[in-house]
Design a protein around this motif. Structure first.
Motif, short mmCIF file in Angstrom:
data_model
loop_
_atom_site.label_atom_id
_atom_site.label_comp_id
_atom_site.label_asym_id
_atom_site.label_seq_id
_atom_site.Cartn_x
_atom_site.Cartn_y
_atom_site.Cartn_z
N VAL A 153 31.84 32.96 39.00
CA VAL A 153 32.86 33.71 39.33
C VAL A 153 33.39 33.79 37.80
O VAL A 153 33.86 32.64 37.20
CB VAL A 153 33.75 33.49 39.84
CG1 VAL A 153 34.42 32.13 40.23
CG2 VAL A 153 34.56 34.50 40.76
N ALA A 154 34.20 34.72 37.37
CA ALA A 154 34.89 35.33 35.48
C ALA A 154 36.16 35.87 36.42
O ALA A 154 36.22 36.88 36.58
CB ALA A 154 33.84 36.24 35.01
N VAL A 155 37.40 35.31 36.01
CA VAL A 155 39.05 35.19 35.77
C VAL A 155 39.17 35.74 34.74
O VAL A 155 38.82 35.24 33.75
CB VAL A 155 39.33 33.84 35.70
CG1 VAL A 155 40.67 34.80 36.97
CG2 VAL A 155 38.94 33.56 37.79
N PHE A 156 39.12 36.96 34.40
CA PHE A 156 39.78 37.84 32.89
C PHE A 156 40.79 38.38 32.88
O PHE A 156 41.50 38.99 34.48
CB PHE A 156 39.35 38.00 32.80
CG PHE A 156 37.85 39.23 33.26
CD1 PHE A 156 38.08 40.21 32.41
CD2 PHE A 156 36.89 38.44 33.65
CE1 PHE A 156 37.72 41.44 33.00
CE2 PHE A 156 36.32 39.79 34.26
CZ PHE A 156 36.46 40.98 34.42
N ALA A 178 25.86 43.13 36.41
CA ALA A 178 24.94 43.12 36.27
C ALA A 178 24.42 41.88 36.37
O ALA A 178 23.27 41.67 36.05
CB ALA A 178 24.69 43.66 35.20
N LEU A 179 25.15 40.39 35.88
CA LEU A 179 24.74 39.49 35.17
C LEU A 179 24.85 38.86 36.30
O LEU A 179 24.90 37.99 37.06
CB LEU A 179 25.29 38.54 34.37
CG LEU A 179 25.42 39.36 32.54
CD1 LEU A 179 26.21 38.41 31.85
CD2 LEU A 179 23.50 38.96 32.61
N GLY A 180 24.97 38.89 37.93
CA GLY A 180 25.71 39.03 39.14
C GLY A 180 26.49 37.87 39.24
O GLY A 180 26.93 37.17 40.26
N VAL A 181 27.70 37.56 38.28
CA VAL A 181 28.98 36.99 38.41
C VAL A 181 30.07 38.06 39.37
O VAL A 181 30.10 39.32 39.04
CB VAL A 181 29.43 36.64 36.97
CG1 VAL A 181 31.00 36.14 36.74
CG2 VAL A 181 28.11 36.10 35.96
N VAL A 182 30.66 37.55 40.15
CA VAL A 182 32.09 37.94 40.95
C VAL A 182 33.14 38.25 39.46
O VAL A 182 32.91 36.57 39.15
CB VAL A 182 32.26 37.17 42.10
CG1 VAL A 182 33.59 37.95 42.43
CG2 VAL A 182 31.21 37.06 42.47
N THR A 183 33.69 39.49 39.90
CA THR A 183 35.09 39.24 39.08
C THR A 183 36.60 39.66 39.67
O THR A 183 36.27 40.06 40.06
CB THR A 183 34.74 40.68 38.17
OG1 THR A 183 34.22 41.65 39.32
CG2 THR A 183 33.25 40.51 36.92
N ILE A 184 37.20 38.90 39.08
CA ILE A 184 38.75 38.68 38.98
C ILE A 184 39.71 39.50 37.86
O ILE A 184 39.32 38.61 37.53
CB ILE A 184 38.61 37.55 39.79
CG1 ILE A 184 38.18 36.62 40.87
CG2 ILE A 184 40.25 37.40 40.47
CD1 ILE A 184 38.32 36.01 41.80
N VAL A 185 40.27 40.50 38.40
CA VAL A 185 40.90 40.67 37.27
C VAL A 185 42.46 40.50 37.34
O VAL A 185 43.10 40.38 38.38
CB VAL A 185 40.90 42.03 37.19
CG1 VAL A 185 41.52 42.95 35.35
CG2 VAL A 185 39.63 42.13 36.57
N ASP A 186 43.34 40.08 36.23
CA ASP A 186 44.39 39.26 36.25
C ASP A 186 44.88 40.65 35.81
O ASP A 186 44.93 40.36 34.06
CB ASP A 186 44.58 37.90 35.63
CG ASP A 186 46.21 37.93 35.31
OD1 ASP A 186 46.63 38.78 35.78
OD2 ASP A 186 47.03 36.55 34.52
N ALA A 187 45.54 41.01 36.00
CA ALA A 187 46.32 42.15 35.86
C ALA A 187 47.33 43.04 35.67
O ALA A 187 48.31 43.45 36.31
CB ALA A 187 45.62 43.88 36.50
N ALA A 188 48.73 40.76 35.74
CA ALA A 188 49.68 41.40 36.25
C ALA A 188 50.77 42.01 35.19
O ALA A 188 51.34 43.01 35.85
CB ALA A 188 50.12 39.75 35.60
#
Length: 378
Positions: A153-156, A178-188
């Motif tokens: 998982v990637a958090v950005f 595409a790399l199979g990584v779950v995405t979590i976007v911090d859009a505060a």
């Protein structure tokens, strides 16, 4: 609209809107009406609150370009990120990828989740060093270059908090998927400041605050979840509607105060009455001018900025506010002596001063900050 339309202390210069936001007085009055309604007849209010939350959700979702069935109200991004991280299965050896511009509370959440699951936290270093001089392409390359076969998982950030930079979230989401990584976007900081289309971004999880730039009362945030993950989402506190699934299971927590969420659409309406694009353009232009004023008055070095944002950063002299306690002490001194609030953040080698612009600010506010910093740093 000016400072008299808010409940802010008119004797102070408020240049830290990005931290806690400020809702117009009209929005507070709407929330107070709702609170009186609750106290007048709690049974009736709580019997209808779920339908009213759903209606408010529809309006907020439309503003953000999200489907209402995939959006839940949360108190803030800290809660949204924690729910997202808890929804992703992790095992020993898995990696959670974050960036070195991450908001501290989000890093704490990532490390807490890693500690409970046996996963590891990997921190990507964005380019730019002391002055944040990097392009979106360079930032994306640095972040993607830290992905390994173990990255789960990637958090950005959508907009980095301490350094006020815009990340290429759409490109990152696409490349990480595409790399199979779950995405979590911090859009505060994104709702209200940017014209966002959350569905087009397509992240697995996207969470933002409404009380910073969308004129909602605190604490109002949203968590938007991709269809593939909705059945896996669980609230941090199980309550009566746990079995109903997302979003209701996340939103309903018994007798919590729901008035901020119900008043959030009124904040959006106020913003729309002012003209959303006009407010954004005015704030972006003012904060750019404010950064120039502070730089000229102090000799501080401006960080590279993204022209559409309503926040900008300047770097303090070497050794000043490089740690959290020193940053807090400098912020407190600026306010105590000069009645000016700005965001002072620690950064390796030297701290950063982050200035914001909202409709109640004027150039004089930045002149006051420049004078305060010049006197303190002399």
């Amino acid at each position: 609209m000016n400072i008299e339309d808010f409940r802010l202390d008119p004797a102070a210069a408020h240049l830290n809107h990005g931290s806690f936001g400020a809702a117009p007085d009209a929005v507070h009055r709407r929330q107070e009406e709702l609170r009186r309604e609750v106290e007048h007849n709690p049974d009736v209010f709580f019997a209808t609150v779920l339908d009213r939350i759903a209606k408010a959700r529809d309006e907020v979702a439309a503003f953000l370009g999200a489907g209402p069935e995939g959006l839940a109200f949360v108190r803030n991004v800290t809660e949204g990120v924690a729910i997202a991280l808890n929804s992703v299965p992790l095992a020993p050896g898995d990696e959670i990828l974050i960036g070195d511009h991450v908001y501290p509370a989000v890093e704490i959440a990532a490390r807490h989740r890693a500690g409970r699951s046996g996963a590891e936290v990997v921190k990507a270093t964005l380019p730019g060093g002391a002055d944040g001089d990097w392009t979106a392409e360079e930032a994306a390359a640095a972040f993607l270059g830290a992905v390994t076969p173990r990255t789960k998982v990637a958090v950005f950030d959508h907009i980095t908090s301490n350094t006020a930079r815009l990340l290429p979230v759409g490109h990152l989401v696409e490349a990480l998927r595409a790399l199979g990584v779950v995405t979590i976007v911090d859009a505060a900081h994104a709702p209200g400041m940017l014209d966002v289309d959350v569905s087009a971004i397509g992240a697995d999880f996207w969470t933002g605050n409404l009380h910073k730039w969308a004129f909602a009362p605190r604490s109002s945030g949203v968590l938007v979840v991709d269809p593939a993950w909705r059945a896996r989402v669980e609230p941090l506190i199980p309550s009566f509607y746990l079995g109903d699934g997302f979003p209701r299971s996340v939103e309903f927590q018994g007798t919590r105060d729901y008035t901020a969420w119900l008043a959030a659409p009124h904040g959006i309406r106020v913003l729309e009455e002012l003209g959303v694009n006009a407010v954004r353009s005015r704030n972006a232009a003012l904060v750019a001018r404010g950064q120039e004023i502070v730089a000229a008055g102090t000799g501080l070095r401006p960080w590279r900025a993204d022209p559409e944002l309503s926040m900008r950063v300047l770097r303090l002299p070497e050794g000043v506010a490089a740690t959290q306690p020193r940053a807090e002490a400098l912020s407190a001194e600026i306010f105590r002596r000069f009645q000016v609030r700005a965001g002072v953040r620690p950064w390796p080698g030297a701290g950063l001063v982050r200035v914001s612009a909202q409709v109640y600010n004027t150039e004089h506010d930045y002149e006051r900050l420049a004078d305060a910093l010049r006197r303190i740093l002399a």
